[in-house]
Design an enzyme around this catalytic site. Structure first.
Site, short mmCIF file in Angstrom:
data_model
loop_
_atom_site.label_atom_id
_atom_site.label_comp_id
_atom_site.label_asym_id
_atom_site.label_seq_id
_atom_site.Cartn_x
_atom_site.Cartn_y
_atom_site.Cartn_z
N HIS A 123 0.90 -2.00 0.17
CA HIS A 123 -0.38 0.21 0.08
C HIS A 123 1.03 1.30 0.19
O HIS A 123 0.28 2.53 -0.68
CB HIS A 123 -1.07 -0.44 1.15
CG HIS A 123 -0.50 0.14 2.22
ND1 HIS A 123 0.02 -0.21 2.78
CD2 HIS A 123 0.12 1.62 3.18
CE1 HIS A 123 0.20 -0.08 4.44
NE2 HIS A 123 0.11 0.89 4.26
N ASP A 153 0.11 -7.74 1.59
CA ASP A 153 0.50 -6.46 1.79
C ASP A 153 1.93 -6.42 1.22
O ASP A 153 2.52 -5.48 2.21
CB ASP A 153 -0.56 -5.36 2.67
CG ASP A 153 0.36 -4.46 2.71
OD1 ASP A 153 0.07 -3.53 1.95
OD2 ASP A 153 -0.33 -3.47 3.46
N SER A 228 4.61 2.70 7.99
CA SER A 228 4.23 1.31 7.11
C SER A 228 5.60 0.74 6.21
O SER A 228 6.24 1.77 5.37
CB SER A 228 3.24 1.62 6.18
OG SER A 228 2.06 2.25 7.11
#
Length: 468
Positions: A123, A153, A228
């Site tokens: 993402h 992901d 992230s």
């Protein structure tokens, strides 16, 4: 004058009598009253403390070496998109104008090889036309996207570097609850940020509806937007997770963060580099987690484990002798309390590998070896649907003789439809009995031709749609 002197002498005499009385009575009484020192001692706050002994110091965690070795291997990832920006009404209508780069998002990444192989979250770089990498020493590189795995992901990038500092993988299966960990990344565009916490839980499933791996490490190390794709490391500085998500109503850290275990990430990366996609291994069982409610409904005395409800035909589980009603308790010594424990461990394995399964049957503990099967899937790009082979029990549930199961929906136009688990029985009027049948029919279709798909609902009703 005589009157004034008289008043003065009377005053002195009265004062003397008062003083003698106080000395004789009140001081004697006070001298016999115990003095409660503790009341005053409780209000005293020392301004210094004695030094800790070496023994006490040794019990305090020291992350300085792990942090120093980690920050140089964690990079800043910038997601850039290129678009034409019209300067006037004519350029707006005709789609002209100079190209400009816009930042779509930012995150973190981890260098895992000295020549510049980087792992991050999918993402973070999704939709990018260009990915920019900034090292801890402020050197900037353009990255190539090697592979993307949206369902897990994860994404793999590559920059042209030499002798770069990188992190080695640790064994995430050996993590213990309460173990200290560090989260390293770039929250809020603040580079090289290190936070500490402990492992709060393992094999955490955030969304049971998702088909991808849902077996996260939960920590209380502070993770915020921008973290992230960053590193979760142990005290030795080994990579034991990729920071991926937080659970928050505000969008910022509130005490819970989640990371993809390093063993799972490593297997995915190796598959991308060797095969170009992820080869998923499966036991070939379906069922439910055991808990108080399920155990009561199944008339069982135990409340932990994975209850086998059905077994896929020709799977390793079927060939090993596992049966419906068996309860899986351990795989290769890893305790299985729920399905996410099972999927989390099996996701680190390759098809063809053999695992030792400990299970409970009729109250007796048994064990068997299971050769893992490959999970066959095929993505119909025109529809944004991924299909897998249907088991015999699933065909029976749908009152169907053949068909393939919709494993997940990947397109936005069908995202609102509840299609996961539905069967497809025909494509372009050709019966499809397996993933290979689907791949053959779709590959033979001309690009401009429509796609005619027949779906089958649980009640046995068939519906046909044409997609152009």
């Amino acid at each position: 004058m005589k009157k004034f002197i008289g008043l003065f002498l009377v005053s002195c005499l009265a004062g003397s009598i008062t003083l003698i009385g106080y000395k004789s009575f009140f001081e004697k009484e006070l001298a016999n009253t115990p003095f409660e020192e503790t009341q005053f001692e409780q209000a005293v706050v020392p301004t210094s403390y004695p030094a800790f002994t070496n023994e006490e110091n040794s019990e305090l965690p020291d992350f300085s070496i792990a942090a120093e070795n980690t920050v140089h291997a964690v990079v800043h990832v910038k997601n850039l998109s290129t678009a034409r920006m019209p300067r006037n009404i004519f350029e707006y209508h005709f789609g002209n104008g100079p190209e400009r780069k816009a930042v779509r998002g930012m995150g973190s990444g981890v260098i895992i090889s000295p020549d510049g192989l980087i792992v991050t979250n999918n993402h973070v770089i999704e939709g990018a036309t260009e990915v920019e990498i900034t090292l801890n020493n402020n050197e900037v590189y353009q990255a190539e996207i090697i592979g993307q795995v949206p369902e897990n992901d994860l994404a793999v990038l590559k920059i042209d570097g030499e002798d770069l500092e990188f992190l080695t993988f640790g064994d995430s299966n050996q993590l213990k609850l309460g173990e200290w960990v560090l989260a390293v990344g770039n929250p809020f565009n603040l580079t090289s940020t290190v936070t500490a916490g402990i492992v709060s839980a393992k094999a955490r499933n955030l969304d049971p509806r998702k088909a991808g791996m849902q077996s996260f490490i939960q920590t209380d190390a502070a993770v915020n937007p921008g973290n992230s794709g960053g590193a979760l490391v142990n005290k030795r500085g080994e990579l034991i997770g990729i920071n991926t998500a937080i659970t928050s109503q505000t969008g910022s850290f509130v005490g819970y963060s989640f990371a993809i275990p390093s063993n799972n990430a490593r297997k995915i990366i190796e598959d991308i580099m060797e095969f170009g996609n992820v080869r998923k291994a499966v036991l070939g069982v379906r069922g439910v987690d055991l808990d108080g409610k399920n155990a009561k409904e199944l008339s069982l005395d135990i409340t932990q484990g994975f209850y086998i409800g059905s077994i896929d035909d020709d799977s390793g589980a079927a060939k090993s002798g596992l049966k419906e009603g068996d309860i899986i308790q351990k795989i290769d010594g890893i305790k299985i309390r729920k399905f996410s424990d099972l999927t989390g461990y099996i996701s680190t394995k390759n098809p063809g590998e053999v695992v030792q399964v400990h299970y409970l049957r009729n109250g007796k503990t048994k064990q068997t070896e299971v050769e893992l099967s490959i999970f066959e899937v095929y993505k119909i790009e025109d529809l944004g649907i991924e299909v897998s082979n249907a088991s015999t029990s699933e065909l029976e549930d749908f009152k169907a003789e053949y068909g393939v199961r919709i494993n997940r929906v990947t397109s936005q136009r069908l995202a609102s439809e509840n299609l996961t688990g539905i069967l497809i029985t025909k494509i372009n009027d050709t019966p499809v009995k397996s993933v290979k049948d689907v791949e053959k029919v779709v590959s033979e279709k001309a690009i401009s031709d429509p796609l005619k798909v027949t779906f089958k609902a649980p009640n046995g009703e068939e519906m046909t749609y044409i997609f152009r």
